[in-house]
Design a protein around this motif. Structure first.
Motif, PDB file in Angstrom:
ATOM      1  N   TRP A  97       0.656  -1.157  -0.319  1.00 29.50           N
ATOM      2  CA  TRP A  97      -0.164  -0.109  -0.239  1.00 29.50           C
ATOM      3  C   TRP A  97       1.021   1.232   0.084  1.00 29.50           C
ATOM      4  CZ3 TRP A  97      -5.069   0.594  -0.965  1.00 29.50           C
ATOM      5  CH2 TRP A  97      -5.830  -0.719  -1.053  1.00 29.50           C
ATOM      6  N   LEU A  98       2.009   1.430   0.806  1.00 28.79           N
ATOM      7  CA  LEU A  98       2.525   2.322   0.572  1.00 28.79           C
ATOM      8  C   LEU A  98       3.462   2.445  -0.590  1.00 28.79           C
ATOM      9  CD1 LEU A  98       4.369   4.456   2.402  1.00 28.79           C
ATOM     10  CD2 LEU A  98       6.027   2.984   2.802  1.00 28.79           C
ATOM     11  N   ILE A  99       3.939   1.652  -1.348  1.00 27.57           N
ATOM     12  CA  ILE A  99       4.251   1.542  -2.710  1.00 27.57           C
ATOM     13  C   ILE A  99       3.041   2.316  -3.772  1.00 27.57           C
ATOM     14  CG2 ILE A  99       4.712   0.606  -4.653  1.00 27.57           C
ATOM     15  CD1 ILE A  99       7.330   0.557  -2.833  1.00 27.57           C
ATOM     16  N   ALA A 100       2.163   1.983  -3.359  1.00 23.94           N
ATOM     17  CA  ALA A 100       0.945   2.299  -4.361  1.00 23.94           C
ATOM     18  C   ALA A 100       0.600   3.941  -4.113  1.00 23.94           C
ATOM     19  CB  ALA A 100      -0.493   1.548  -4.102  1.00 23.94           C
ATOM     20  N   PHE A 101       0.672   4.391  -2.587  1.00 24.53           N
ATOM     21  CA  PHE A 101       0.536   5.636  -2.519  1.00 24.53           C
ATOM     22  C   PHE A 101       1.863   6.450  -2.760  1.00 24.53           C
ATOM     23  CE2 PHE A 101      -2.527   3.948   1.084  1.00 24.53           C
ATOM     24  CZ  PHE A 101      -3.804   4.479   0.154  1.00 24.53           C
ATOM     25  N   ARG A 102       2.914   6.018  -2.834  1.00 25.05           N
ATOM     26  CA  ARG A 102       4.196   6.496  -3.242  1.00 25.05           C
ATOM     27  C   ARG A 102       4.023   6.833  -4.880  1.00 25.05           C
ATOM     28  NH1 ARG A 102       8.708   9.368  -1.839  1.00 25.05           N
ATOM     29  NH2 ARG A 102      10.655   8.636  -3.016  1.00 25.05           N
ATOM     30  N   VAL A 103       3.529   5.866  -5.628  1.00 19.30           N
ATOM     31  CA  VAL A 103       3.375   5.843  -6.871  1.00 19.30           C
ATOM     32  C   VAL A 103       2.304   7.165  -7.305  1.00 19.30           C
ATOM     33  CG1 VAL A 103       2.385   4.859  -8.989  1.00 19.30           C
ATOM     34  CG2 VAL A 103       4.045   3.711  -7.739  1.00 19.30           C
ATOM     35  N   MET A 104       1.367   7.110  -6.372  1.00 16.32           N
ATOM     36  CA  MET A 104       0.221   8.081  -6.611  1.00 16.32           C
ATOM     37  C   MET A 104       0.856   9.316  -6.385  1.00 16.32           C
ATOM     38  SD  MET A 104      -3.319   8.295  -4.327  1.00 16.32           S
ATOM     39  CE  MET A 104      -4.380   9.725  -4.198  1.00 16.32           C
ATOM     40  N   GLN A 105       1.737   9.710  -5.383  1.00 18.71           N
ATOM     41  CA  GLN A 105       2.274  10.862  -4.893  1.00 18.71           C
ATOM     42  C   GLN A 105       3.207  11.253  -6.215  1.00 18.71           C
ATOM     43  OE1 GLN A 105       5.727  10.705  -2.259  1.00 18.71           O
ATOM     44  NE2 GLN A 105       4.634  12.274  -1.044  1.00 18.71           N
ATOM     45  N   SER A 106       3.933  10.351  -6.728  1.00 22.10           N
ATOM     46  CA  SER A 106       4.923  10.694  -7.977  1.00 22.10           C
ATOM     47  C   SER A 106       4.070  11.125  -9.082  1.00 22.10           C
ATOM     48  CB  SER A 106       5.514   9.115  -8.428  1.00 22.10           C
ATOM     49  OG  SER A 106       6.345   9.609  -9.460  1.00 22.10           O
ATOM     50  N   ILE A 107       2.882  10.659  -9.369  1.00 24.09           N
ATOM     51  CA  ILE A 107       2.045  10.943 -10.570  1.00 24.09           C
ATOM     52  C   ILE A 107       1.576  12.434 -10.018  1.00 24.09           C
ATOM     53  CG2 ILE A 107      -0.386  10.709 -11.708  1.00 24.09           C
ATOM     54  CD1 ILE A 107       0.205   7.690 -11.379  1.00 24.09           C
ATOM     55  N   GLY A 108       0.988  12.749  -8.878  1.00 21.00           N
ATOM     56  CA  GLY A 108       0.654  14.102  -8.759  1.00 21.00           C
ATOM     57  C   GLY A 108       1.651  15.166  -8.632  1.00 21.00           C
ATOM     58  N   THR A 109       2.967  14.914  -7.970  1.00 24.14           N
ATOM     59  CA  THR A 109       4.115  15.768  -8.435  1.00 24.14           C
ATOM     60  C   THR A 109       4.575  15.886  -9.897  1.00 24.14           C
ATOM     61  OG1 THR A 109       5.630  14.207  -7.875  1.00 24.14           O
ATOM     62  CG2 THR A 109       4.639  15.518  -6.020  1.00 24.14           C
ATOM     63  N   SER A 110       4.388  14.999 -10.335  1.00 19.99           N
ATOM     64  CA  SER A 110       4.963  14.713 -11.883  1.00 19.99           C
ATOM     65  C   SER A 110       4.137  15.768 -12.609  1.00 19.99           C
ATOM     66  CB  SER A 110       5.116  13.768 -12.412  1.00 19.99           C
ATOM     67  OG  SER A 110       6.100  12.803 -11.800  1.00 19.99           O
ATOM     68  N   MET A 111       2.733  15.757 -12.611  1.00 15.51           N
ATOM     69  CA  MET A 111       1.794  16.394 -13.090  1.00 15.51           C
ATOM     70  C   MET A 111       2.068  18.056 -13.023  1.00 15.51           C
ATOM     71  SD  MET A 111      -1.720  14.611 -12.484  1.00 15.51           S
ATOM     72  CE  MET A 111      -2.772  15.655 -13.139  1.00 15.51           C
ATOM     73  N   VAL A 112       2.499  18.396 -11.697  1.00 21.96           N
ATOM     74  CA  VAL A 112       2.830  19.706 -11.412  1.00 21.96           C
ATOM     75  C   VAL A 112       4.273  20.176 -12.273  1.00 21.96           C
ATOM     76  CG1 VAL A 112       3.481  21.403  -9.586  1.00 21.96           C
ATOM     77  CG2 VAL A 112       1.701  19.538  -9.191  1.00 21.96           C
ATOM     78  N   VAL A 113       5.055  19.369 -12.146  1.00 28.26           N
ATOM     79  CA  VAL A 113       6.371  19.570 -12.831  1.00 28.26           C
ATOM     80  C   VAL A 113       6.277  19.806 -14.308  1.00 28.26           C
ATOM     81  CG1 VAL A 113       8.624  18.927 -13.157  1.00 28.26           C
ATOM     82  CG2 VAL A 113       7.939  18.506 -10.996  1.00 28.26           C
ATOM     83  N   ALA A 114       5.550  18.883 -14.679  1.00 32.18           N
ATOM     84  CA  ALA A 114       5.325  18.852 -16.374  1.00 32.18           C
ATOM     85  C   ALA A 114       4.592  20.252 -16.949  1.00 32.18           C
ATOM     86  CB  ALA A 114       4.396  17.637 -16.801  1.00 32.18           C
ATOM     87  N   VAL A 115       3.765  20.691 -16.160  1.00 22.88           N
ATOM     88  CA  VAL A 115       3.002  21.928 -16.635  1.00 22.88           C
ATOM     89  C   VAL A 115       3.514  23.248 -16.052  1.00 22.88           C
ATOM     90  CG1 VAL A 115       1.164  20.720 -17.388  1.00 22.88           C
ATOM     91  CG2 VAL A 115       1.204  21.716 -15.278  1.00 22.88           C
TER      92      VAL A 115
END
Length: 459
Positions: A97-115
């Protein structure tokens, strides 16, 4: 720049720092997580490269998605996803579950960085270079102080605190962004909002993203699993081969796709661009192997606390920050290659110093290796970007920049894999020395690559 522009930069900067901050803080948390979830070292390493796999897949794609849904929408949505992941990760009932939420965190922060960078480029037209340099300070500063902040928070409040500390940054960035980031113009007719699901997936190259992610995860998982168990089983071999087949299918698909996730044909058309990306991947392999390996060495081998580990790791980030502005002036006069050669020499010397460490060596001597890698990273932050611009034609600079970011993530993923394979079940001093030997060999290869190019240029 007017006052509104400064508020916009603050909003974007607070959002963009979340990705490097969360990727760097966890380097100090590995021993605590290993003890908390009763895992071997190679398994707990997934907390690192799951973040980078998700970032490698998310950031290039979000540029395309923002053309359809708008940059402001993607930026704010990324913050909401990051907020949710930061709240849920500390409540994880298990490591999966920690890995899943870590991936979720990565997706969210990557969306911010990308734009985020695009938001500044579009809406700040006065003194744009200064604005971009300010954003660079947010991101490079966050990466530099991440291990220190992580060490302090873990020492005082435990590993869950490194997730909770995101919440004030997310909230401030969201509230500011909601008020100061201009609303996106409605897309032109036929620009994407009327596309069918099949057309939209083709435009995003969903097939390429799926093949890349599934293939890489399968291959890495089985390599680590085989190392952890100490033997290679038939299921391991089959799943590993399946990963290779998926990656080969990914290459075949990208070469045929009209809108590829990673335009591989670009590499074939510009050999110099290919060499720059390979060098950048190797540089990041070296840097992040030290970035993630040394905190575990200090805590698990030398029994240094998280707090003192964070303080020692601060020398890496501070040396990197100090070297960057000096590198800019040098490269303006002499070009990127001399700086890249000196950087490679420093990484080779730092790797040799790691090999020479003994269990009786004073802990502070680790700072010499950290300083060497920190200065080299500061040089490379500027030199590699300049080399990219020199080797890439202007008409493909956008694509080239995307490939450049992907090379960085490949390097970080490989560094995590390398550490996991060498260490296996337990981080050890002998394994750390083997890591230093491998890093020294890679660094020496970079020295010869850059020295040869300088000679070729003079001829």
């Amino acid at each position: 720049m007017n006052v509104r522009s400064w508020w916009l930069m603050l909003s974007v900067g607070l959002g963009m720092l979340l990705n490097p901050l969360n990727s760097s803080m966890v380097s100090v948390a590995l021993p605590r997580l290993q003890h908390e979830f009763r895992l071997d070292f190679s398994t707990v390493s997934w907390i690192i490269f799951s973040f980078y796999i998700a970032s490698a897949a998310t950031q290039p794609v979000m540029g395309k998605v923002s053309d359809i849904f708008g940059r402001r929408f993607i930026f704010l949505t990324g913050l909401v996803i990051t907020f949710a992941a930061s709240l849920l990760a500390p409540l994880s009932p298990g490591f999966g579950w920690l890995i899943a939420f870590r991936v979720m965190q990565s997706i969210g922060t990557s969306m911010v960085v990308a734009v985020g960078m695009a938001v500044v480029r579009i809406h700040i037209t006065d003194k744009q270079a200064a604005a971009l340099s300010v954003l660079s300070m947010f991101t490079s500063g966050a990466a530099a102080v991440g291990p220190f902040i992580g060490g302090v928070f873990i020492h005082l409040w435990g590993w869950t605190s490194i997730f909770y500390m995101n919440i004030p940054f997310v909230a401030a960035s969201f509230l500011l962004g909601w008020h100061v980031i201009p609303r996106d113009k409605p897309p032109a007719a036929g620009a994407g909002h009327k596309l069918s699901l099949r057309q939209w997936m083709k435009r995003m190259d969903a097939t390429g993203i799926l093949l890349f992610t599934a293939g890489l995860v399968a291959l890495l998982a089985q390599l680590l699993s085989a190392k952890s168990s100490g033997h290679v089983s038939l299921p391991n071999v089959l799943i590993g081969l399946g990963g290779l087949i998926l990656l080969l299918a990914f290459v075949r698909h990208e070469l045929r796709s009209e809108l590829p996730f990673i335009p591989l044909r670009t590499f074939a058309g510009y050999p110099a661009l290919t060499k720059v990306n390979i060098e950048f991947m190797l540089v990041n392999l070296l840097y992040y192997s030290v970035f993630f390996g040394l905190p575990s060495y200090l805590q698990l081998v030398r029994q240094v606390s998280e707090l003192h580990t964070g303080i020692l790791m601060l020398s890496l980030g501070l040396c990197s920050l100090a070297a960057s502005p000096l590198a800019g002036r040098w490269i303006d006069r002499s070009g990127p290659r001399p700086a890249m050669l000196v950087s490679a020499i420093l990484m080779a010397l730092g790797s040799v110093w790691i090999i020479m460490l003994t269990p009786a060596s004073p802990v502070l001597t680790v700072c010499l290796a950290l300083a060497a890698f920190g200065v080299s990273n500061g040089l490379n932050n500027v030199a590699m970007q300049a080399a990219l611009f020199n080797s890439s034609p202007k008409e493909i600079i956008g694509v080239a920049s995307g490939l450049f970011s992907t090379s960085r993530y490949f390097g970080t993923i490989l560094s995590s894999l390398l550490i996991g394979i060498i260490m296996g079940n337990q981080f050890s001093f002998s394994g750390f020395r083997v890591l230093g030997i491998i890093l020294a060999m890679v660094a020496v290869c970079l020295v010869f690559m850059n020295r040869r190019r300088r000679k070729t240029k003079h001829l």
